[in-house]
Design a protein around this motif. Sequence first.
Motif, short mmCIF file in Angstrom:
data_model
loop_
_atom_site.label_atom_id
_atom_site.label_comp_id
_atom_site.label_asym_id
_atom_site.label_seq_id
_atom_site.Cartn_x
_atom_site.Cartn_y
_atom_site.Cartn_z
N THR A 85 0.85 -1.50 0.00
CA THR A 85 -0.25 0.09 -0.11
C THR A 85 0.77 1.74 -0.04
O THR A 85 0.41 1.94 -0.20
CB THR A 85 -0.90 -0.47 1.60
OG1 THR A 85 -0.15 0.33 2.55
CG2 THR A 85 -2.01 -0.83 1.07
N PHE A 86 2.24 1.74 -0.36
CA PHE A 86 3.13 2.70 0.32
C PHE A 86 2.63 2.73 -1.30
O PHE A 86 3.52 2.50 -2.21
CB PHE A 86 5.01 2.14 0.27
CG PHE A 86 4.88 3.27 0.18
CD1 PHE A 86 5.19 4.11 1.15
CD2 PHE A 86 6.44 3.11 -0.84
CE1 PHE A 86 5.94 5.31 0.61
CE2 PHE A 86 7.31 4.65 -0.89
CZ PHE A 86 6.76 5.15 0.12
N GLN A 87 3.21 4.48 -1.74
CA GLN A 87 3.18 4.93 -2.29
C GLN A 87 3.86 6.28 -1.89
O GLN A 87 3.81 7.23 -1.60
CB GLN A 87 1.46 5.70 -2.44
CG GLN A 87 1.44 6.33 -3.71
CD GLN A 87 1.74 6.56 -4.90
OE1 GLN A 87 1.13 4.82 -5.06
NE2 GLN A 87 2.60 7.10 -5.97
N PRO A 88 4.51 6.06 -3.00
CA PRO A 88 5.71 7.26 -2.98
C PRO A 88 5.32 8.76 -3.58
O PRO A 88 4.43 8.51 -4.34
CB PRO A 88 6.56 7.17 -3.58
CG PRO A 88 6.79 5.85 -4.54
CD PRO A 88 5.35 5.38 -4.05
N ALA A 89 5.43 9.44 -3.05
CA ALA A 89 5.20 11.41 -3.75
C ALA A 89 5.66 11.56 -4.78
O ALA A 89 5.13 12.12 -5.75
CB ALA A 89 5.04 12.21 -2.32
N ASP A 90 7.41 11.00 -4.49
CA ASP A 90 8.03 10.81 -6.58
C ASP A 90 8.62 9.77 -6.50
O ASP A 90 10.30 9.34 -6.02
CB ASP A 90 9.00 12.11 -6.00
CG ASP A 90 9.88 12.68 -7.32
OD1 ASP A 90 10.21 12.11 -8.09
OD2 ASP A 90 10.97 13.43 -7.00
#
Length: 709
Positions: free
Chosen positions: A58-63
Motif C-alpha cells: 500500500t506504500f505510495q511514494p510522492a516522487d
Amino acid sequence: MSEQFGAEVSNTVHNQGHILSLLQIGHMHGHVSIHMGDLRQTETEEVLAEYQSYLVATFQPADPPAYESFREVFREKRWGLLLGEPGSGRESAAIALHDFCGLRVHSPVLDEKPHLRLDRLFPVAGGGYLIDLSGVSSPGENLVRAVLSLKERVVSQKAALLVIASSERFATELPQAPLLWIERPSGIDVLSRHLERLMGEGLGTTVTRHEAVRERMSKAAPADAARLARIAYRTYLPLQQQEIDVANWINQVLDAYGDWRKELDDWFGNHRGEGDAWHRIVLISTAFLEGHEASTVLTAADALARKLNIPPGDAGGLLGIGTDPTFEVVGAERVAGESVRFTRPEYADAVLEYVWAQFPRIREALIGWSGELVTGAPGNFLATVCRSWVRLALLRGDSALTMTLFDRWAGHTETERAAVEFSVAVASSPVLGRALRKRIREIARKSAGDHRSQTVAEVCVGYGRTDPVSALVRLKWLAEADEERVRRIVPIALDRMVTHEPNEELWAEVVHVIVNEWCHEGVSARRRWIALRFLVRTLGRLEAGVPERTENPGSGASHLIGSAVGHAVHMWRAVFDLCAADLEEERVGQRAKDREAVVNTLGAWIRVALSDDSRADAVVNTLVGAAAPPKGGDARTGARAFTAGGLILRWCERNGVDDTHAVVHRLLARLYTADSLDGAETDPHETSARPDVARTVSPLSDNGLYSRK
C-alpha cells in the motif's frame, strides 16, 4: 488475513499501538501483530511479515523517480537517511526500502537517551533497522557517533539501516549518509492503494472517482486516507453478499469519516438533563459491549447506573420507551441475532475516548464496574470488555491506565483471566507495552509466590507467541524462584507457548533461547534443570509413535525435517551437557526422575533406528553430531560423549537390547572414536570408525552416575 470477502474476517489486532503510529490503520485487517525480542538486554521490535507485506503493497511514494533512484543507492550502501515531516510516510518508505532488499524490518523504541540504546543494539543478519529520531531536533556528537557505530555493525552483519528524522540538521551532521527527502503523497493516491489491496481495483476505483471523496482527500494526510479506506472496507463487508446502492454506501462511509468530537459534543449537549443520565449510561455500556445481545448490554447498564448512584432506566418494561427506541437515542440498533451495534463503524472507540477524556470523575466507577462484569463472565464477554479497554489505552497511549487495570485484576482469582487477556494485548505493543513489560518483569524477579506469579506466566505464554524472547526473559526469573510451586509454573508455560497453534518459527526461537541462554555454565541449577525438562519433552514428543523431530511424511533421503536437523543436534548436545554436569538440586528424587526421562526419550530415538533402517543414519548422525562433533569438538566433548554412551547402555540394559546390535554398536563406536579423549578427529558422519572401541571402553560420566557395571 483473509482477502476473500466471502470468508470470515477477524478484526482482532494484537498490537494496535505500533500500527496506529505508522498509518493509523487500526483494525484494517485481522491478526496483525508485532514481534519483539530481548536481545542482549535490548528489545528490538520486528514488524510481523504479514504486516510488512501489507505496508509495502500500500506504500505510495510522492516522487516515484526519486524514490527508485534512492532505492538502488540504498541497496548498494545498506544505509541511508530519510528526512521529512511527521505524517509524510517516512516509516512506510523505510519499510518498503528494507523489504525491497529482502530484509525483515526492526523498529527499536528509543528513550530520552537514544545514543545509549543504539550502543546496546546488536543487529542480526537479514535485519533492516529503522531508527526513528523524529523527536530529536539536534543530533549531537554522542548520537552521531552511536549512529555511525551502529551503521558499521549493521553493514558487517549484512543487514541495513535507515534513520528517520525531521530536522534538516541531520543532513549536515551525517553528510556521508545517502539522503532521500520524503514528501507527503496525495491523499487520493494513498486511498487508492489501500482500497485496491483491500477490495480490488474495480470497487476501489469507483470510490476514488466519487467527487465528494476526492474533495475530502484533497488535503488529507496519509493516515486520514488510510482511516477512510478502513471505514470503507469494514462497512462493505456486511453488504458484499447483496446488491448494494454504491452511491448510498459511499455517503455512509463519508458520514462515518466525519468529525466525531463535534458530534459527541452536540449529543452530550442535547442530553445533559437529569433524565438523560440513563441514556448516557446506555451509550457507555454499548460502547464497551458492542456486539452483544441487547439484554446483556442493558443489564450491564443497570449495574453501571447503580455504581454511579443513578436510578436504572426501564428500556424493556411497560413503563419504559422500549428497547429499540432506547438504543436509537444513542445511535445504535439491534441487528441479526439480537446483538447491538452502533449504526456507524468505529463509533464505539470515539465514545470510549470521549467519555474518558471529558468525564474523569467517573473513571474509578468504570474500572470497578468492568471488574465486576468480567468476574465469572463467559469467554466471549470477557474478551469484549478487555478489548474495549485495550482500544482505549492504545488510542490514548495511556500507560497509567494499563498499570491501573493490571494491578486491579492481577493476583485475584476472579479477575485473573481478564488480567491475562488484557495484558497479553498491551504487552505486545512496542510503546504502550513498555511499562507493563517492566512491571511483569519486576514481579517475576521477586517471585514472591503470590498469585501474581501465575498471572505473569499466563501473560508470557500469550504474548510470547509473537514475542518469545522478551517473554522468556520474564519466565527465566520465575524459573529461579525460591518457591518450588512458582518454578513448577515455568515448564507448563514453555510447553503451552510452543504447542498452541504449532509454529515452526516460534518453536525454533524458543529452542534457540533455551539452548543458548538457559543451559550454559553460570546459569543457576534451577533454571538449567527446567531447561532440561523442556528439551527432553520436546525431543520426546511423539507423532504416530515416532519422535516428531525424526519423522518426515515425505520420502527424502533424510528423515529429519529441514531445519529441525540442526535444532535436534543442539538440543541433544545441551541435554548431554546438562546430564554430564554435577548440578545441585534440593530434591534428589526429582533429579533422578528428570534423568530417567532423558533415558526414556533417548530410547525412543534409538527404537526408531532399530526398527527402520531408512531412519537409522539420521538418528545416529544426530546423536553423534550432538555428543562428539567432528575435529574433536570442544573441551566438554569427552564428558558429553561418555555421558551419551552411558545413557544408551542404561536404556539397552533395561530393555533387553544387546549393545552388539549393529546400530547400537555403530553408534557407540562413533561416539568414542570421535571423542577428543583418544585424540581422534573422526567425522561423526563417517560410519566406518573403529568398531571395537565400544566394547573396550567403559563409559563413565564425570559424576559416575552412568558407569557400566
